[in-house]
Design a protein around this motif. Structure first.
Motif, short mmCIF file in Angstrom:
data_model
loop_
_atom_site.label_atom_id
_atom_site.label_comp_id
_atom_site.label_asym_id
_atom_site.label_seq_id
_atom_site.Cartn_x
_atom_site.Cartn_y
_atom_site.Cartn_z
N PHE A 230 -4.49 -11.42 1.04
CA PHE A 230 -3.57 -10.30 0.84
C PHE A 230 -4.32 -9.01 1.17
CE2 PHE A 230 -5.77 -10.88 -3.15
CZ PHE A 230 -6.13 -9.58 -3.51
N ILE A 231 -3.55 -7.94 1.29
CA ILE A 231 -4.09 -6.58 1.44
C ILE A 231 -3.50 -5.75 0.31
CG2 ILE A 231 -4.02 -4.50 2.88
CD1 ILE A 231 -3.85 -6.40 5.33
N VAL B 195 1.21 -7.58 1.76
CA VAL B 195 0.62 -6.29 1.37
C VAL B 195 1.15 -5.95 -0.03
CG1 VAL B 195 0.51 -3.83 1.86
CG2 VAL B 195 0.35 -5.49 3.72
N ILE B 196 0.23 -5.71 -0.94
CA ILE B 196 0.58 -5.46 -2.34
C ILE B 196 0.33 -3.98 -2.64
CG2 ILE B 196 0.15 -6.11 -4.74
CD1 ILE B 196 1.30 -8.34 -2.90
N GLU B 197 1.41 -3.22 -2.81
CA GLU B 197 1.24 -1.81 -3.17
C GLU B 197 1.17 -1.68 -4.69
OE1 GLU B 197 2.89 2.71 -2.40
OE2 GLU B 197 4.13 1.02 -1.73
N SER B 198 0.16 -0.94 -5.15
CA SER B 198 -0.06 -0.73 -6.57
C SER B 198 -0.09 0.76 -6.88
CB SER B 198 -1.37 -1.39 -7.02
OG SER B 198 -1.37 -2.77 -6.74
N TYR B 199 -0.04 1.08 -8.16
CA TYR B 199 0.04 2.46 -8.63
C TYR B 199 -1.05 2.66 -9.67
CZ TYR B 199 2.36 6.34 -11.24
OH TYR B 199 2.69 7.51 -11.88
N GLY B 200 -1.93 3.64 -9.41
CA GLY B 200 -3.02 3.86 -10.34
C GLY B 200 -3.37 5.31 -10.48
N MET B 201 -4.17 5.61 -11.49
CA MET B 201 -4.70 6.96 -11.67
C MET B 201 -5.95 6.89 -12.55
SD MET B 201 -1.78 8.68 -14.12
CE MET B 201 -2.39 10.33 -13.78
N THR B 202 -6.75 7.92 -12.48
CA THR B 202 -8.03 7.93 -13.19
C THR B 202 -7.84 7.71 -14.69
OG1 THR B 202 -8.93 9.45 -11.54
CG2 THR B 202 -10.10 9.31 -13.63
N GLU B 203 -6.87 8.40 -15.28
CA GLU B 203 -6.68 8.33 -16.73
C GLU B 203 -6.31 6.94 -17.23
OE1 GLU B 203 -5.43 12.60 -15.56
OE2 GLU B 203 -5.54 10.62 -14.65
N SER C 232 2.18 -2.65 -10.27
CA SER C 232 1.87 -3.30 -9.00
C SER C 232 3.00 -4.22 -8.58
CB SER C 232 0.57 -4.11 -9.12
OG SER C 232 0.23 -4.70 -7.87
N ASN C 233 3.17 -4.32 -7.27
CA ASN C 233 4.00 -5.38 -6.73
C ASN C 233 3.27 -6.70 -6.94
OD1 ASN C 233 6.50 -4.38 -4.96
ND2 ASN C 233 4.91 -2.82 -4.86
N ARG C 234 3.98 -7.79 -6.77
CA ARG C 234 3.41 -9.09 -7.05
C ARG C 234 3.19 -9.90 -5.77
NH1 ARG C 234 3.31 -6.35 -11.35
NH2 ARG C 234 3.75 -7.30 -13.39
N LEU C 235 2.22 -10.79 -5.84
CA LEU C 235 1.98 -11.72 -4.75
C LEU C 235 3.15 -12.71 -4.66
CD1 LEU C 235 -1.76 -12.48 -5.45
CD2 LEU C 235 -0.90 -11.52 -3.31
N PRO C 236 3.43 -13.23 -3.47
CA PRO C 236 4.45 -14.29 -3.36
C PRO C 236 4.09 -15.47 -4.28
CG PRO C 236 3.79 -13.51 -1.19
CD PRO C 236 2.85 -12.88 -2.17
N PRO C 237 5.05 -16.11 -4.95
CA PRO C 237 6.50 -15.93 -4.77
C PRO C 237 7.09 -14.80 -5.60
CG PRO C 237 6.09 -17.70 -6.32
CD PRO C 237 4.74 -17.22 -5.87
N GLY C 238 6.25 -13.97 -6.23
CA GLY C 238 6.75 -12.82 -6.98
C GLY C 238 7.34 -11.77 -6.04
N LEU C 239 8.00 -10.79 -6.65
CA LEU C 239 8.66 -9.75 -5.87
C LEU C 239 7.66 -8.73 -5.34
CD1 LEU C 239 11.79 -8.76 -8.02
CD2 LEU C 239 11.82 -9.75 -5.73
#
Length: 506
Positions: A277-278, A301-309, A316-323
């Motif tokens: 995956f990427i 491609v797994i897009e995730s959401y992060g921040m320092t705090e 995060s999106n999930r790997l197949p077979p997740g959404l």
């Protein structure tokens, strides 16, 4: 809950003794057993130099295996504060003072501004001496104080100190405990299904939360390995892909776009790639870029959401077979994630508000900043400063930074919405929509655009295209076509301050 020295070294380097941990170009491999030995030796050396639990060590090193292992090994004993080696003297003065650094760790032959500033501030100087094996080092320097108590750090001790970007205000100091970073590494490992067989190709800077936790710590905590490059270089990426044989890499969208631009010239490396995956994080990934990455590399491609705090990962999106949903940063992936109204009410699916989180990875609060804490931790949740909306699957769509929302004479415009439309223009490779000062409306919509190689479009072409997809008040009144859009130190495109950088005052 507390940790002892054996527990902590096993958590920071969880693999079997002979399993690979740290790799780098043209260097011998460091195993997990070797990394645990390095953690122990570093602790003994720091204690002998008078550095122990609670003491703060700034790390100013170039990207590479020693930056990764120095973070892990020093954090096991003291508190680490990785700093960008490109900082100017005045920036170093601010950060070293704000951190309260007792010592600074630099390369053996470092003679730049970090040394001069640290000496002027009376901060102890430690020099890192590398060995032939990737990540192995010793520390040279004079004692900074009496022998420290030979204790390893505990869960409640600060492992990592980082500042927020400070694009609109004074940078805030974020202390992250060992419990915070361990929770985040575990969340990332679980989301991505990381095992001892996985190897991450790291191209992210290691003075930033994304590279430190998502790439380095999540890999080591899962018993896997990480190939540490000198930093992002699109020309060398495909060479590293062949040498490292990684199962994944993580990057910001501008890096993914630069990689895609060179993919057609590297078909042999692509054919040999074994990516599972990427991952993409730290900025919004255009849906078209996600689709091109998946078509080019033949993996999700797994897009995730992060921040320092949050010690990085929040959703995060999930790997197949997740959404996995293009345009969404996924569902909560560790902490609780909700959307809140200004009065503290939690909003329902489909309602837009501020994204808030709470969980074991979230900092206990900014240091020396009670005003920011009162605002950021209101109503029992941490307020991210991002605007977003949850859908019926509890997947989150970030609609913009609250401070970046454009206020055009009372009309509120999400720059991300305009970005998404302009990215669909066939000639557009990159875009950043931003606020441009206006004498009557207060703010006007502007966009900086980089065109695809070999393609042409005028400002009028792009504005005409936007007018077919956007309400008139959202169409950029100014489109600036550039060879390159200014980026921050981590490779992220920056909206705030862009009008001034481009000389657009009216």
């Amino acid at each position: 809950m507390s940790t002892n020295s054996k527990d902590l070294s096993r958590r920071l380097a969880a693999g079997t003794d002979d399993a690979p941990a740290i790799l780098a170009p043209d260097r011998a491999t460091l195993t997990h057993g070797g990394l645990r030995s390095l953690i122990k030796a570093t602790a003994e050396r720091l204690h002998a130099l008078g550095i122990g639990r609670g003491d703060r060590v700034a790390i100013v090193l170039p990207n590479g295996p020693e930056m990764a292992t120095a973070f892990v090994a020093v954090a096991a004993t003291a508190s680490t504060a990785p700093l960008n080696p490109a900082y100017r003297p005045d920036e170093l003065d601010f950060y070293l003072t704000d951190i309260g650094a007792k010592a600074i760790l630099v390369a053996e032959n470092e003679a730049g501004p970090a040394v001069a500033v640290a000496e002027r501030l009376g901060i102890g100087m430690l020099r890192l001496v590398v060995s032939p094996a990737a990540g192995i080092f010793t520390i040279e320097g004079a004692a900074i104080g009496p022998q420290a108590t030979p204790d390893m750090a505990g869960d409640g001790d600060i492992a990592l100190l980082l500042h927020t970007s400070g694009t609109t205000s004074r940078p805030k100091l974020v202390p992250l405990s060992h419990a915070n970073i361990a929770a985040s590494a575990a969340h990332i490992g679980a989301t991505l299904g990381l095992t001892a067989d996985d190897r991450c190709l790291n191209i992210m800077p290691l003075f930033h939360i994304h590279g430190l936790i998502a790439a380095v710590l999540s890999s080591l905590a899962s018993g896997g390995s990480i190939y540490c490059t000198p930093g992002f270089n699109a020309l060398r990426f495909f060479q590293w892909l062949g040498e490292a044989r990684p199962s994944w890499y993580t990057a910001v969208p501008t890096m993914h776009q630069a990689i895609l631009a060179r993919a057609a010239r590297n078909t042999e490396a692509l054919a040999g790639a074994r990516l599972r995956f990427i991952r993409s994080s730290s900025a919004s990934l255009p849906a078209r870029v996600m689709a091109e990455l998946e078509a080019t590399f033949g993996c999700p491609v797994i897009e995730s959401y992060g921040m320092t705090e949050a010690a990085h990962q929040m959703a995060s999106n999930r790997l197949p077979p997740g959404l996995r949903k293009p345009g969404s940063v996924g569902a909560g992936a560790g902490p609780e994630v909700a959307v809140m109204a200004p009065d503290g009410r939690l909003l329902k699916a489909g309602e837009t508000g501020e994204i808030v989180i709470r969980g074991p990875n979230v900092t206990a609060g900014y240091e020396k900043n009670p005003e920011a804490n009162a605002t950021a931790f209101a109503h029992g949740w941490f307020h991210t400063g991002d605007q977003g909306v949850l859908d019926e699957d509890s997947y989150l769509r970030v609609t913009g930074r609250l401070k970046e929302i454009i206020n055009r004479g009372g009309e509120k415009i999400s720059p991300l919405e305009v970005d998404d439309v302009l990215m669909d223009h066939p000639a557009v490779a990159q875009v950043v929509t931003f606020a441009m000062p206006h004498d009557k409306l207060g703010e006007e919509v502007a966009a900086a655009v980089v065109l695809r190689e070999g393609m042409g479009a005028t400002e009028n072409d792009i504005r005409t295209y936007a007018a077919t997809r956007l309400a008139d008040f959202k169409v950029p009144r100014k489109v600036v076509i550039l060879d390159e859009i200014p980026k921050g130190a981590t490779g992220k495109l920056q909206r705030i301050g862009l009008a001034a950088k481009l000389g657009l005052w009216r």
